[in-house]
Design an enzyme around this catalytic site. Sequence first.
Site, PDB file in Angstrom:
ATOM      1  N   LYS A 203       0.877  -1.147   0.037  1.00 51.11           N
ATOM      2  CA  LYS A 203      -0.089  -0.107  -0.135  1.00 51.11           C
ATOM      3  C   LYS A 203       0.929   1.261   0.068  1.00 51.11           C
ATOM      4  O   LYS A 203       1.700   1.224   0.943  1.00 51.11           O
ATOM      5  CB  LYS A 203      -0.785  -0.087   1.221  1.00 51.11           C
ATOM      6  CG  LYS A 203      -1.712   1.098   1.412  1.00 51.11           C
ATOM      7  CD  LYS A 203      -2.617   1.254   2.845  1.00 51.11           C
ATOM      8  CE  LYS A 203      -3.163   2.393   3.051  1.00 51.11           C
ATOM      9  NZ  LYS A 203      -4.204   2.450   3.976  1.00 51.11           N
TER      10      LYS A 203
HETATM   11  C1  5RP Z   1      -2.403   4.580   8.117  1.00 47.33           C
HETATM   12  C2  5RP Z   1      -2.892   3.882   7.020  1.00 47.33           C
HETATM   13  C3  5RP Z   1      -4.381   4.156   6.840  1.00 47.33           C
HETATM   14  O1  5RP Z   1      -5.042   2.641   6.862  1.00 47.33           O
HETATM   15  C4  5RP Z   1      -4.494   4.981   5.435  1.00 47.33           C
HETATM   16  O2  5RP Z   1      -3.403   5.699   5.348  1.00 47.33           O
HETATM   17  C5  5RP Z   1      -5.634   5.629   5.677  1.00 47.33           C
HETATM   18  O3  5RP Z   1      -6.076   5.907   4.649  1.00 47.33           O
HETATM   19  P1  5RP Z   1      -6.408   7.374   3.909  1.00 47.33           P
HETATM   20  O4  5RP Z   1      -5.140   8.027   3.874  1.00 47.33           O
HETATM   21  O5  5RP Z   1      -7.200   6.889   2.610  1.00 47.33           O
HETATM   22  O6  5RP Z   1      -7.112   8.143   5.022  1.00 47.33           O
HETATM   23  O7  5RP Z   1      -2.359   2.975   6.511  1.00 47.33           O
HETATM   24  O8  5RP Z   1      -1.109   4.784   8.085  1.00 47.33           O
END
Ligand code: 5RP
Length: 291
Positions: A203
């Site tokens: 991710k």
């Molecule tokens: C925290 C994470 C979160 O799940 C993620 O970044 C959250 O999603 P968004 O940025 O879309 O609010 O990994 O570090």
Amino acid sequence: MAEADYSKKEKNYHTGIPQKSEAFFLKGSNAYDWGMKNRLARIFNPKSGKTVMLAFDHGYFQGPTTGLERVDVTIRPLIPYADALMLTRGILRSVIEPSVTNSVVMRASGGPSVLKELSNEHIAVDMEDALRMNVSAVAVQVFIGGEFETQTVNNMTRLVDMGMRYGMPVLGVTAVGKELTRDARYISLASRILAELGASIVKTYFVPDFEQVTAACPVPIVIAGGKKLPEREALQMARDAIDQGASGVDMGRNIFQSDAPVAMIGAVRKVVHEKVGVKEAYEYYLDMKNK
Ligand code: 5RP
């Protein structure tokens, strides 16, 4: 007692039909065992090859985040529209009904709050508990270039070792410290390191020249949404990410902080799974919002 096969029907071994042996649909995932592939196929839709993950694990370091003050109230209506739920085990046990059939990606690292050095994370979930909760993957933050870089890499590789033992994919999150520039060079470096060290899914953040990031990463990439953007811009980011090789989104604030979260997640689904353009997806969002 087992019954004998008394059927009068002639047996048919379909000898003219060779048994099919198809490659697994997901990038870089063909060499895994059945259980691991089955878990991945619960996260990524085997038809589109993509996923819409709804991230609401923010509370693990920042407490009651805007939009997540009451997960039971704000997130429940979104659940039917998500392929996977990314959350903490605390919220899973306390708020999410065990009857939900979405796949679950469970946050497995943590430690510092927003008040401290964020990269000082440790593994925060035992693999046995992840299995007990029947999750489809565990997620770990890795701070490449951060103060506790090696410690967070070690968190991930230990989870990968345990995950390999039980068929549990590990989603590695490239966490970007304040001092680092989010560009294709850095994001490629971080994503590639996570994949090389065994993450089954990476991710990361969408950046210009993202096709270089996806090309250099041998496993599926999902993008984080990041800070709340106007809905049309968030849909454009999702469209660009998919067009440039992302296997889905793991979006949080751009969905649950939207004026119309159900309409927004529906529009994101159209972009990710139905190859819909931004104009059409945004019109869908407005239609649904005004209903
Ligand atoms: C925290 C994470 C979160 O799940 C993620 O970044 C959250 O999603 P968004 O940025 O879309 O609010 O990994 O570090």
